[in-house]
Design an enzyme around this catalytic site. Sequence first.
Site, PDB file in Angstrom:
ATOM      1  N   ASP A   8       0.865  -1.170   0.000  1.00 35.26           N
ATOM      2  CA  ASP A   8       0.000   0.000   0.000  1.00 35.26           C
ATOM      3  C   ASP A   8       0.907   1.228   0.000  1.00 35.26           C
ATOM      4  O   ASP A   8       2.096   1.132   0.332  1.00 35.26           O
ATOM      5  CB  ASP A   8      -0.881  -0.026   1.252  1.00 35.26           C
ATOM      6  CG  ASP A   8      -1.603   1.277   1.478  1.00 35.26           C
ATOM      7  OD1 ASP A   8      -2.369   1.693   0.596  1.00 35.26           O
ATOM      8  OD2 ASP A   8      -1.371   1.883   2.542  1.00 35.26           O
ATOM      9  N   ASP A  10      -0.246   5.161   0.861  1.00 31.71           N
ATOM     10  CA  ASP A  10      -0.547   6.134   1.922  1.00 31.71           C
ATOM     11  C   ASP A  10      -0.660   5.439   3.277  1.00 31.71           C
ATOM     12  O   ASP A  10      -1.428   4.492   3.443  1.00 31.71           O
ATOM     13  CB  ASP A  10      -1.865   6.868   1.617  1.00 31.71           C
ATOM     14  CG  ASP A  10      -1.752   7.768   0.403  1.00 31.71           C
ATOM     15  OD1 ASP A  10      -0.869   8.637   0.396  1.00 31.71           O
ATOM     16  OD2 ASP A  10      -2.547   7.588  -0.543  1.00 31.71           O
ATOM     17  N   ASP A 165      -1.548  -0.664   6.014  1.00 34.44           N
ATOM     18  CA  ASP A 165      -1.844  -0.053   7.314  1.00 34.44           C
ATOM     19  C   ASP A 165      -3.331   0.033   7.619  1.00 34.44           C
ATOM     20  O   ASP A 165      -3.704   0.583   8.660  1.00 34.44           O
ATOM     21  CB  ASP A 165      -1.255   1.359   7.380  1.00 34.44           C
ATOM     22  CG  ASP A 165      -1.993   2.327   6.460  1.00 34.44           C
ATOM     23  OD1 ASP A 165      -2.097   2.038   5.241  1.00 34.44           O
ATOM     24  OD2 ASP A 165      -2.471   3.370   6.943  1.00 34.44           O
TER      25      ASP A 165
END
Length: 221
Positions: A8, A10, A165
Amino acid sequence: MYKLLIFDWDGTIIDSTGRIVSSIRAAARDLELPLPTEEASRDIIGLGLPEALRILFPASGDEVIEPMTRQYAHYYLGVDETPTALFPGVQHTLESLHRKGYRLAVATGKSRRGLEHVLAETGLGWVFELSRCADETTSKPDPHMLHEILEQTGVERHEALMIGDTEYDLEMGSRAGIDTVAVSYGAHHIDRLKVLKPVREVHHFPELEQWLDGERNKLIS
């Protein structure tokens, strides 16, 4: 042994949560929409923008998507000066993993335009073999973008690892049959990620390489 590491962006690679939240709220003010809370704005990070906007502004319908997308890009890519930076150790770790022969990819909720902008800004584009963005496939947590990455690379599911995240990252990986790693410093609290049973929790980005080295050494020995 994992061959393909899918990241991922961001909240995993770059600390952009503050700018995302600020840009969403500024765009909503401009368009005189109900102002989402900072918590609500953090919670949708990882989704494609249309899917995120439908959650944040459920009463507005799809007519809000085009103007909000335009205003959000105006702030995030231009006007908003909220600092964004790579998380500590990211650049060195990614370059080291690349040198060790891991294949690296990105699976992100960003648009293609947004990802190309930050890849150029960070100078990290060269370490990633390929990437998939939310505006060219199905948004997380649907596993479609991971299926596309596996198909394009020819890597088997058990040879790939999804690192993220948010719940959306880990659910996407789980639905694709791919092992996942949860990073604890991003948009979603680690307690939310543990529920999705990642194979590893990482509290600082360089821990990922240390763990992978250990797993590789176990196999060799």
